[in-house]
Design an enzyme around this catalytic site. Structure first.
Site, short mmCIF file in Angstrom:
data_model
loop_
_atom_site.label_atom_id
_atom_site.label_comp_id
_atom_site.label_asym_id
_atom_site.label_seq_id
_atom_site.Cartn_x
_atom_site.Cartn_y
_atom_site.Cartn_z
N HIS A 196 0.83 -1.21 0.00
CA HIS A 196 0.00 0.00 0.00
C HIS A 196 0.86 1.26 0.00
CE1 HIS A 196 -3.70 -2.31 1.05
NE2 HIS A 196 -2.80 -3.09 1.67
N SER A 326 16.03 18.05 -17.51
CA SER A 326 15.24 19.27 -17.42
C SER A 326 15.87 20.36 -18.26
CB SER A 326 15.14 19.74 -15.97
OG SER A 326 14.49 20.99 -15.89
N LYS A 332 19.54 17.94 -13.29
CA LYS A 332 18.45 17.00 -13.01
C LYS A 332 18.53 15.83 -13.99
CE LYS A 332 13.49 17.04 -11.99
NZ LYS A 332 13.01 15.92 -12.81
N GLU A 339 10.29 5.78 -18.29
CA GLU A 339 9.17 6.58 -18.81
C GLU A 339 8.82 6.15 -20.23
OE1 GLU A 339 10.28 10.56 -16.15
OE2 GLU A 339 10.98 10.37 -18.21
#
Length: 473
Positions: A196, A326, A332, A339
């Site tokens: 969870h 980025s 970054k 993805e």
């Protein structure tokens, strides 16, 4: 020297005929009137037939020409010219001549005729004639002899899928093997389990990743298990499955010829009516791909979660940097490969929905939605294989654990108290958890203070590494 004049419009086109009349065709085109009519009728997407589907259709034509010549139905000279034209296409030539949009007339008649016309016109040239000379080589009577769109197209989809699917199986098995190696290497890395998305009992990173490996191995197996049904071909059933206009030996011999051409074991359909009516073999394969995509989404999502950070996320995995993440935040780095894998997985799932709906659209002796199935299934197989290979090479193989961070979380998960339940009881262990959450104090300290355990006993019972093994602490 006078300037060379531009070719007249007439010199840049030619006129061909089909049963509906004359059509103007580019002089450079190998296709003919029916293809030109389809191009005019269906300016829909700019998408063209998948190359594997084109190749599969061409192989059907090549096999048919050989068999019909052997049966004495097609002059050997014509058959040899058709075969040479087919081999040129299979070698990569004339690929720009397959111009019919994916979204076209039902069943794939336009695609079938596009192939027939290209091979017929090229065969005419090889025999010393002109393109469009139907008296020399006719696209219907010669190239399409003993065939119908209705048995050619489902056969070609099967052959295309059998050609593309092994790459998916290999890619999934390869990624599974990568994670299996990681699982062995990371057997000693203890971390917190999470259910969870909340603290759970400790687990070893190797155990967690072994689950990924097993899931991908099973996914590869499901795709593999879908292939035998695709090797049963209904070619020779012609329009409705009765075999009208085909020699009695044609079906058996053309399947054997296709087996020689592809190197894949193939058999004639025991019931050609089923083979022409039903697209279930394609939904079965597409469904296996969908299941694989769902597993890839889950595993890729776990990689993103475990690699989140570097300072404010979980950070238990270090992902290999592949590109800047980025355009505004310097330094970054994003989980780009995971993805990409997610986007391809979503697309595979969407393509499966298209295949499923199209398969349900069959009526009586034919499913006219086959062109959509051909494109969606071939596209799904191709992008799934490519995405898994890229994720494996550019992400999975370069994953490394942050051992200290994983251990830090393992020793602070409040679900360590699960090991206290057999000794102190569930309710008392729950009170220790509540106290830990409220105060920030460790489960070990509170087990001593509130549970009456000695420090040594508490450390022994709550050893995170030992809690990853079966049994009671």
């Amino acid at each position: 020297m006078p300037e060379r004049s531009r070719p007249s419009r007439a010199a840049r086109t030619r006129v061909e005929k089909d049963t509906m009349g004359e059509m103007t065709v580019p002089a450079s085109a190998l296709y003919g009137a029916q293809t030109a009519r389809a191009v005019e009728n269906f300016p829909i997407s700019g998408l063209r037939a998948h190359p594997a589907f084109v190749d599969a259709t061409v192989r059907v034509k090549l096999a048919a020409a050989r068999v019909n010549a052997r049966l004495g139905l097609l002059p050997r000279k014509k058959a040899r010219a058709i075969e040479q034209a087919a081999r040129e296409v299979l070698a990569g030539r004339h690929r720009d001549q397959f111009v019919v949009d994916v979204y076209q007339a039902g069943a794939g008649t336009s695609h079938n005729m596009n192939v027939n016309e290209v091979l017929a016109n090229r065969a005419c040239e090889l025999l010393g004639g002109r393109r469009g000379d139907r008296a020399l080589v006719d696209p219907n009577d010669d190239v399409n002899m003993a065939q119908s769109t209705n048995d050619v197209v489902p056969t070609a989809i099967r052959l295309a899928a059998l050609d593309l699917a092994p790459a998916v199986i290999e890619a999934l098995a390869g990624l599974s093997a990568t994670f299996e190696r990681k699982a062995r290497a990371w057997e000693g890395v203890v971390k917190s389990g999470r259910t969870h998305l909340m603290d759970a009992t400790p687990i070893r990173l190797g155990q967690e990743v072994s689950g990924w490996a097993a899931a991908l191995s099973a996914a590869a197996g499901r795709v593999r298990d879908a292939l035998p049904e695709l090797s049963v071909l209904g070619i020779g059933g012609t329009a409705v499955g009765t075999g009208l206009n085909a020699h009695p030996r044609y079906a058996r011999e053309v399947v054997a010829e296709l087996e020689r051409l592809t190197g894949v074991p193939l058999t004639p359909a025991p019931n050609p009516f089923y083979a022409m009516q039903s697209l279930a073999p394609f939904t079965n394969l597409s469904g296996a791909l969908r299941t694989a995509a769902l597993e890839l989404l889950r595993i890729g999502g776990d990689v993103r979660l475990l690699g989140s950070g570097p300072n404010t996320g979980l950070g238990e995995l270090r992902l290999p940097p592949v590109q800047p993440g980025s355009s505004i935040m310097p330094g970054k780095v994003n989980p780009s490969m995971a993805e990409m894998l997610a986007m391809v997985s979503y697309q595979v799932i969407a393509l499966d929905a298209g295949v499923a709906w199209a398969a349900s659209g069959g009526q009586l002796e034919l499913n006219v939605m086959m062109p959509l199935v051909a494109f969606d299934l071939c596209h799904a197989l191709e992008i799934a294989a490519g995405a898994v290979r890229a994720f494996d090479a550019r992400c999975a193989r370069g994953l490394e654990p942050d051992v200290a961070r994983a251990r830090f979380y393992a020793e602070r998960t409040v679900s360590l108290a699960t090991a206290l339940a057999p000794r102190l009881g569930y309710a008392r262990a729950a009170e220790i958890v509540k106290a830990s959450v409220a105060t920030g104090r460790s489960i070990v300290d509170l087990a001593v203070e509130q549970g009456g355990l000695s420090p040594a006993e508490a450390r022994r019972i709550l050893d995170a590494g030992k809690l990853t093994r079966p049994g009671r602490a």
